[in-house]
Design a protein around this motif. Structure first.
Motif, PDB file in Angstrom:
ATOM      1  N   LEU A 201      56.675 105.619  26.170  1.00  0.00           N
ATOM      2  CA  LEU A 201      56.290 104.505  27.037  1.00  0.00           C
ATOM      3  C   LEU A 201      55.118 103.687  26.508  1.00  0.00           C
ATOM      4  CD1 LEU A 201      56.392 106.482  30.413  1.00  0.00           C
ATOM      5  CD2 LEU A 201      58.125 104.882  29.577  1.00  0.00           C
ATOM      6  N   GLY A 202      54.413 104.233  25.533  1.00  0.00           N
ATOM      7  CA  GLY A 202      53.182 103.596  25.062  1.00  0.00           C
ATOM      8  C   GLY A 202      51.992 104.411  25.503  1.00  0.00           C
ATOM      9  N   THR A 203      50.974 104.448  24.679  1.00  0.00           N
ATOM     10  CA  THR A 203      49.834 105.329  24.927  1.00  0.00           C
ATOM     11  C   THR A 203      49.031 104.946  26.160  1.00  0.00           C
ATOM     12  OG1 THR A 203      48.485 103.987  23.429  1.00  0.00           O
ATOM     13  CG2 THR A 203      49.603 105.910  22.492  1.00  0.00           C
ATOM     14  N   ARG A 204      49.137 103.695  26.609  1.00  0.00           N
ATOM     15  CA  ARG A 204      48.332 103.255  27.749  1.00  0.00           C
ATOM     16  C   ARG A 204      49.082 103.301  29.078  1.00  0.00           C
ATOM     17  NH1 ARG A 204      45.205  97.892  25.333  1.00  0.00           N
ATOM     18  NH2 ARG A 204      44.186  98.944  23.568  1.00  0.00           N
ATOM     19  N   PHE A 205      50.354 103.655  29.054  1.00  0.00           N
ATOM     20  CA  PHE A 205      51.134 103.608  30.296  1.00  0.00           C
ATOM     21  C   PHE A 205      50.628 104.642  31.309  1.00  0.00           C
ATOM     22  CE2 PHE A 205      54.655 103.889  33.185  1.00  0.00           C
ATOM     23  CZ  PHE A 205      55.201 102.622  33.180  1.00  0.00           C
ATOM     24  N   ILE A 206      50.288 105.836  30.816  1.00  0.00           N
ATOM     25  CA  ILE A 206      49.714 106.887  31.670  1.00  0.00           C
ATOM     26  C   ILE A 206      48.259 107.083  31.254  1.00  0.00           C
ATOM     27  CG2 ILE A 206      49.844 109.306  32.368  1.00  0.00           C
ATOM     28  CD1 ILE A 206      52.841 109.218  31.700  1.00  0.00           C
ATOM     29  N   GLN A 207      47.363 106.958  32.206  1.00  0.00           N
ATOM     30  CA  GLN A 207      45.941 107.094  31.926  1.00  0.00           C
ATOM     31  C   GLN A 207      45.458 108.496  32.262  1.00  0.00           C
ATOM     32  OE1 GLN A 207      44.220 104.032  34.417  1.00  0.00           O
ATOM     33  NE2 GLN A 207      44.335 102.513  32.770  1.00  0.00           N
ATOM     34  N   THR A 208      44.539 109.001  31.463  1.00  0.00           N
ATOM     35  CA  THR A 208      43.851 110.251  31.768  1.00  0.00           C
ATOM     36  C   THR A 208      42.531 109.937  32.445  1.00  0.00           C
ATOM     37  OG1 THR A 208      44.795 111.374  29.840  1.00  0.00           O
ATOM     38  CG2 THR A 208      42.815 112.337  30.811  1.00  0.00           C
ATOM     39  N   VAL A 209      42.312 110.506  33.608  1.00  0.00           N
ATOM     40  CA  VAL A 209      41.020 110.405  34.285  1.00  0.00           C
ATOM     41  C   VAL A 209      40.307 111.722  34.018  1.00  0.00           C
ATOM     42  CG1 VAL A 209      39.827 110.038  36.475  1.00  0.00           C
ATOM     43  CG2 VAL A 209      42.027 108.905  36.036  1.00  0.00           C
ATOM     44  N   ARG A 210      39.358 111.689  33.120  1.00  0.00           N
ATOM     45  CA  ARG A 210      38.761 112.908  32.580  1.00  0.00           C
ATOM     46  C   ARG A 210      38.210 113.805  33.692  1.00  0.00           C
ATOM     47  NH1 ARG A 210      37.812 114.137  27.561  1.00  0.00           N
ATOM     48  NH2 ARG A 210      38.199 111.975  26.923  1.00  0.00           N
ATOM     49  N   GLY A 211      38.629 115.068  33.630  1.00  0.00           N
ATOM     50  CA  GLY A 211      38.165 116.050  34.597  1.00  0.00           C
ATOM     51  C   GLY A 211      38.861 115.984  35.935  1.00  0.00           C
ATOM     52  N   VAL A 212      39.794 115.034  36.104  1.00  0.00           N
ATOM     53  CA  VAL A 212      40.466 114.871  37.401  1.00  0.00           C
ATOM     54  C   VAL A 212      41.978 115.016  37.265  1.00  0.00           C
ATOM     55  CG1 VAL A 212      40.768 113.405  39.422  1.00  0.00           C
ATOM     56  CG2 VAL A 212      38.606 113.340  38.151  1.00  0.00           C
ATOM     57  N   GLY A 213      42.590 114.158  36.428  1.00  0.00           N
ATOM     58  CA  GLY A 213      44.041 114.223  36.296  1.00  0.00           C
ATOM     59  C   GLY A 213      44.612 112.994  35.618  1.00  0.00           C
ATOM     60  N   TYR A 214      45.778 112.569  36.086  1.00  0.00           N
ATOM     61  CA  TYR A 214      46.506 111.474  35.445  1.00  0.00           C
ATOM     62  C   TYR A 214      46.950 110.456  36.498  1.00  0.00           C
ATOM     63  CZ  TYR A 214      46.853 114.963  31.736  1.00  0.00           C
ATOM     64  OH  TYR A 214      46.570 115.908  30.783  1.00  0.00           O
ATOM     65  N   ARG A 215      47.093 109.208  36.046  1.00  0.00           N
ATOM     66  CA  ARG A 215      47.618 108.161  36.911  1.00  0.00           C
ATOM     67  C   ARG A 215      48.299 107.117  36.036  1.00  0.00           C
ATOM     68  NH1 ARG A 215      41.881 105.271  38.597  1.00  0.00           N
ATOM     69  NH2 ARG A 215      41.386 104.451  36.512  1.00  0.00           N
ATOM     70  N   LEU A 216      49.136 106.297  36.660  1.00  0.00           N
ATOM     71  CA  LEU A 216      49.734 105.181  35.952  1.00  0.00           C
ATOM     72  C   LEU A 216      48.711 104.083  35.771  1.00  0.00           C
ATOM     73  CD1 LEU A 216      53.227 104.847  37.673  1.00  0.00           C
ATOM     74  CD2 LEU A 216      52.642 106.104  35.601  1.00  0.00           C
ATOM     75  N   ALA A 217      48.785 103.397  34.639  1.00  0.00           N
ATOM     76  CA  ALA A 217      47.923 102.256  34.425  1.00  0.00           C
ATOM     77  C   ALA A 217      48.228 101.188  35.478  1.00  0.00           C
ATOM     78  CB  ALA A 217      48.141 101.671  33.022  1.00  0.00           C
ATOM     79  N   PRO A 218      47.234 100.421  35.916  1.00  0.00           N
ATOM     80  CA  PRO A 218      47.489  99.359  36.898  1.00  0.00           C
ATOM     81  C   PRO A 218      48.542  98.392  36.371  1.00  0.00           C
ATOM     82  CG  PRO A 218      45.128  99.697  36.612  1.00  0.00           C
ATOM     83  CD  PRO A 218      45.812 100.501  35.537  1.00  0.00           C
ATOM     84  N   GLU A 219      49.249  97.771  37.264  1.00  0.00           N
ATOM     85  CA  GLU A 219      50.293  96.827  36.859  1.00  0.00           C
ATOM     86  C   GLU A 219      49.693  95.733  35.998  1.00  0.00           C
ATOM     87  OE1 GLU A 219      54.148  96.432  39.326  1.00  0.00           O
ATOM     88  OE2 GLU A 219      52.479  95.943  40.659  1.00  0.00           O
ATOM     89  N   GLY A 220      50.367  95.443  34.882  1.00  0.00           N
ATOM     90  CA  GLY A 220      49.903  94.432  33.957  1.00  0.00           C
ATOM     91  C   GLY A 220      48.959  94.951  32.905  1.00  0.00           C
ATOM     92  N   ALA A 221      48.550  96.257  33.017  1.00  0.00           N
ATOM     93  CA  ALA A 221      47.565  96.776  32.073  1.00  0.00           C
ATOM     94  C   ALA A 221      48.133  97.120  30.713  1.00  0.00           C
ATOM     95  CB  ALA A 221      46.869  97.998  32.675  1.00  0.00           C
ATOM     96  N   PRO A 222      49.324  97.811  30.598  1.00  0.00           N
ATOM     97  CA  PRO A 222      49.784  98.212  29.267  1.00  0.00           C
ATOM     98  C   PRO A 222      50.076  97.023  28.357  1.00  0.00           C
ATOM     99  CG  PRO A 222      50.933  99.451  30.967  1.00  0.00           C
ATOM    100  CD  PRO A 222      50.189  98.335  31.658  1.00  0.00           C
TER     101      PRO A 222
END
Length: 222
Positions: A201-222
């Motif tokens: 999907l591309g390295t920026r599609f899923i973001q790592t929130v350090r020490g917390v977990g994962y989320r999708l990048a905001p719409e339009g971000a990748p």
């Protein structure tokens, strides 16, 4: 989606478990009303497949009791009692859907997907985010029109994130979508699947929130 199966017929329960797992669900099987209550008290499920005639009571009575307690879990009732009056009684007890035995497994999975959509307030069968379209019926997707294929567990993680695109999901929440009770949890499975998804999907599609977990990048971000 994590699905609790309440079915005392061993052959039928095992068949449902295998079929749902192949269709991308994470099933857990219990055989009694008491075990169903215990499972619901300790784990989070996206839906329940409930038999009517169980060794320690009626699935209808169990469901009516859960509804009285405010449990709004989507429920598909499966039963050999399939006359019109049986279906009406089951639906009036709180079932979201009712299917007679014998049944087609593909129909069961389609009905569970429909229940999931309704519980999430979605009308469309596909999910969409940042140019990605997911098709749960095929466990496939398209990114900006280009077809993509996923493993069952890659699709489970991606579906969990797309169900709540603004939320951060920690590792435990994602593992809960990947593994049932009988499956061993691999220590770095989530990280491996996230890595594989980013490769597709591309390295920026899923973001790592350090020490917390994962989320999708905001719409339009990748």
């Amino acid at each position: 989606m994590r699905v609790l199966i309440v079915e005392d017929d061993a052959t039928l329960g095992d068949g449902l478990s295998v079929g749902l797992r192949l269709a991308g669900f994470t099933p857990d099987l219990v055989t009694t009303c008491a075990d169903a209550r215990a499972a619901l008290d300790t784990d989070d499920f996206g839906a329940m497949v409930l038999d009517v005639m169980l060794p320690d009571g009626s699935g209808r009575d169990l469901l009516a009791s859960l509804r009285e307690q405010g449990v709004d879990l989507p429920v598909l009732m499966l039963s050999a009692l399939d006359q019109v009056r049986d279906r009406i009684t089951g639906l009036d007890a709180g079932a979201d859907d009712y299917l007679g035995k014998p049944f087609d497994l593909d129909e069961v999975t389609a009905r569970l997907r429909a229940l999931s959509r309704r519980s999430e307030g979605r009308a469309q069968p596909q999910s969409h985010w940042n140019g990605l379209t997911l098709d749960p019926s095929r466990m496939e997707g398209q990114l900006n029109g280009a077809p993509l294929r996923f493993s069952r567990r890659e699709f489970a993680i991606l579906s969990a994130l797309m169900d709540r695109p603004g939320a951060i999901l920690d590792r435990a929440a994602l593992e809960d979508r990947l593994y049932g009770w009988q499956e061993g949890v691999e220590s770095n499975a989530v990280e491996v699947h996230i890595h594989n998804l980013r490769a597709k999907l591309g390295t920026r599609f899923i973001q790592t929130v350090r020490g917390v977990g994962y989320r999708l990048a905001p719409e339009g971000a990748p």
